[in-house]
Scaffold this motif. Sequence first.
Motif, PDB file in Angstrom:
ATOM      1  N   PRO A 134       0.830  -1.217   0.000  1.00  0.00           N
ATOM      2  CA  PRO A 134       0.000   0.000   0.000  1.00  0.00           C
ATOM      3  C   PRO A 134       0.863   1.265   0.000  1.00  0.00           C
ATOM      4  CG  PRO A 134      -0.708  -1.532   1.714  1.00  0.00           C
ATOM      5  CD  PRO A 134       0.585  -2.049   1.167  1.00  0.00           C
ATOM      6  N   HIS A 135       0.418   2.250  -0.716  1.00  0.00           N
ATOM      7  CA  HIS A 135       1.107   3.534  -0.751  1.00  0.00           C
ATOM      8  C   HIS A 135       0.674   4.396   0.430  1.00  0.00           C
ATOM      9  CE1 HIS A 135       1.643   2.219  -4.888  1.00  0.00           C
ATOM     10  NE2 HIS A 135       2.574   3.134  -5.018  1.00  0.00           N
ATOM     11  N   THR A 136       1.576   5.256   0.887  1.00  0.00           N
ATOM     12  CA  THR A 136       1.239   6.203   1.949  1.00  0.00           C
ATOM     13  C   THR A 136       0.552   7.412   1.331  1.00  0.00           C
ATOM     14  OG1 THR A 136       3.292   7.452   1.794  1.00  0.00           O
ATOM     15  CG2 THR A 136       3.297   5.508   3.253  1.00  0.00           C
ATOM     16  N   ALA A 137      -0.066   8.220   2.179  1.00  0.00           N
ATOM     17  CA  ALA A 137      -0.705   9.448   1.695  1.00  0.00           C
ATOM     18  C   ALA A 137       0.317  10.346   1.006  1.00  0.00           C
ATOM     19  CB  ALA A 137      -1.393  10.178   2.840  1.00  0.00           C
ATOM     20  N   ALA A 138       1.515  10.451   1.564  1.00  0.00           N
ATOM     21  CA  ALA A 138       2.553  11.303   0.969  1.00  0.00           C
ATOM     22  C   ALA A 138       2.963  10.788  -0.410  1.00  0.00           C
ATOM     23  CB  ALA A 138       3.764  11.377   1.890  1.00  0.00           C
ATOM     24  N   GLN A 139       3.056   9.475  -0.567  1.00  0.00           N
ATOM     25  CA  GLN A 139       3.408   8.903  -1.872  1.00  0.00           C
ATOM     26  C   GLN A 139       2.306   9.157  -2.899  1.00  0.00           C
ATOM     27  OE1 GLN A 139       3.992   4.911  -0.389  1.00  0.00           O
ATOM     28  NE2 GLN A 139       6.206   5.016  -0.766  1.00  0.00           N
ATOM     29  N   ILE A 140       1.065   8.995  -2.473  1.00  0.00           N
ATOM     30  CA  ILE A 140      -0.063   9.228  -3.380  1.00  0.00           C
ATOM     31  C   ILE A 140      -0.120  10.698  -3.760  1.00  0.00           C
ATOM     32  CG2 ILE A 140      -2.587   9.181  -3.593  1.00  0.00           C
ATOM     33  CD1 ILE A 140      -2.480   6.719  -1.637  1.00  0.00           C
ATOM     34  N   GLU A 141       0.049  11.579  -2.785  1.00  0.00           N
ATOM     35  CA  GLU A 141       0.063  13.023  -3.060  1.00  0.00           C
ATOM     36  C   GLU A 141       1.149  13.361  -4.070  1.00  0.00           C
ATOM     37  OE1 GLU A 141       1.192  17.269  -0.943  1.00  0.00           O
ATOM     38  OE2 GLU A 141       1.178  15.457   0.282  1.00  0.00           O
ATOM     39  N   SER A 197     -12.444   8.592  -8.888  1.00  0.00           N
ATOM     40  CA  SER A 197     -13.091   8.536  -7.578  1.00  0.00           C
ATOM     41  C   SER A 197     -12.118   8.046  -6.515  1.00  0.00           C
ATOM     42  CB  SER A 197     -14.292   7.599  -7.631  1.00  0.00           C
ATOM     43  OG  SER A 197     -13.837   6.254  -7.783  1.00  0.00           O
ATOM     44  N   TYR A 198     -12.450   8.325  -5.261  1.00  0.00           N
ATOM     45  CA  TYR A 198     -11.609   7.840  -4.155  1.00  0.00           C
ATOM     46  C   TYR A 198     -11.503   6.318  -4.215  1.00  0.00           C
ATOM     47  CZ  TYR A 198     -11.629  12.383  -1.700  1.00  0.00           C
ATOM     48  OH  TYR A 198     -11.442  13.693  -1.348  1.00  0.00           O
ATOM     49  N   ALA A 199     -12.603   5.644  -4.542  1.00  0.00           N
ATOM     50  CA  ALA A 199     -12.585   4.181  -4.626  1.00  0.00           C
ATOM     51  C   ALA A 199     -11.632   3.706  -5.718  1.00  0.00           C
ATOM     52  CB  ALA A 199     -13.991   3.653  -4.877  1.00  0.00           C
ATOM     53  N   ALA A 200     -11.676   4.376  -6.871  1.00  0.00           N
ATOM     54  CA  ALA A 200     -10.783   3.996  -7.972  1.00  0.00           C
ATOM     55  C   ALA A 200      -9.322   4.251  -7.601  1.00  0.00           C
ATOM     56  CB  ALA A 200     -11.155   4.755  -9.239  1.00  0.00           C
ATOM     57  N   LEU A 201      -9.052   5.388  -6.956  1.00  0.00           N
ATOM     58  CA  LEU A 201      -7.680   5.689  -6.538  1.00  0.00           C
ATOM     59  C   LEU A 201      -7.217   4.719  -5.453  1.00  0.00           C
ATOM     60  CD1 LEU A 201      -7.791   9.590  -6.539  1.00  0.00           C
ATOM     61  CD2 LEU A 201      -6.547   8.123  -8.139  1.00  0.00           C
ATOM     62  N   SER A 202      -8.121   4.337  -4.544  1.00  0.00           N
ATOM     63  CA  SER A 202      -7.780   3.357  -3.512  1.00  0.00           C
ATOM     64  C   SER A 202      -7.355   2.046  -4.147  1.00  0.00           C
ATOM     65  CB  SER A 202      -8.979   3.098  -2.590  1.00  0.00           C
ATOM     66  OG  SER A 202      -9.260   4.216  -1.811  1.00  0.00           O
ATOM     67  N   ALA A 203      -8.093   1.609  -5.154  1.00  0.00           N
ATOM     68  CA  ALA A 203      -7.758   0.367  -5.848  1.00  0.00           C
ATOM     69  C   ALA A 203      -6.440   0.512  -6.609  1.00  0.00           C
ATOM     70  CB  ALA A 203      -8.884  -0.017  -6.805  1.00  0.00           C
ATOM     71  N   GLU A 204      -6.251   1.641  -7.266  1.00  0.00           N
ATOM     72  CA  GLU A 204      -5.030   1.863  -8.056  1.00  0.00           C
ATOM     73  C   GLU A 204      -3.781   1.840  -7.182  1.00  0.00           C
ATOM     74  OE1 GLU A 204      -2.981   5.400 -10.739  1.00  0.00           O
ATOM     75  OE2 GLU A 204      -5.159   5.361 -10.541  1.00  0.00           O
ATOM     76  N   GLY A 239      -3.660   0.654  -3.995  1.00  0.00           N
ATOM     77  CA  GLY A 239      -3.673  -0.411  -3.009  1.00  0.00           C
ATOM     78  C   GLY A 239      -3.718   0.112  -1.588  1.00  0.00           C
ATOM     79  N   SER A 240      -4.362   1.256  -1.402  1.00  0.00           N
ATOM     80  CA  SER A 240      -4.412   1.913  -0.099  1.00  0.00           C
ATOM     81  C   SER A 240      -5.858   2.121   0.333  1.00  0.00           C
ATOM     82  CB  SER A 240      -3.697   3.261  -0.167  1.00  0.00           C
ATOM     83  OG  SER A 240      -2.342   3.093  -0.503  1.00  0.00           O
ATOM     84  N   ALA A 241      -6.027   2.385   1.609  1.00  0.00           N
ATOM     85  CA  ALA A 241      -7.361   2.636   2.159  1.00  0.00           C
ATOM     86  C   ALA A 241      -7.918   3.957   1.621  1.00  0.00           C
ATOM     87  CB  ALA A 241      -7.294   2.688   3.685  1.00  0.00           C
TER      88      ALA A 241
END
Length: 70
Positions: free
Chosen positions: A3-10, A30-37, A39-41
């Motif tokens: 899973p990626h961290t918030a900082a990595q996703i940002e 969407s948040y759901a699509a980004l979560s899946a992409e 691998g994070s909550a």
Amino acid sequence: MIPHTAAQIEADLARRIGQREFAPGARLPSYAALSAEYGSARRTVARAIDALKARGLVVGVVGSGVYVAE
């Protein structure tokens, strides 16, 4: 997948915005699509989006989504 961290996703979303993968005015996935992409909550994605909003890179439109700032 780790899973990626918030900082990595940002950082990744900021890079993608900078490279115009998401052009000004474009709606982010969407948040759901980004979560899946990533691998994070969903909450981790939300923290990353909040950070992008604070930087002025994106704006949220209630009931519509998150858009790249113009």
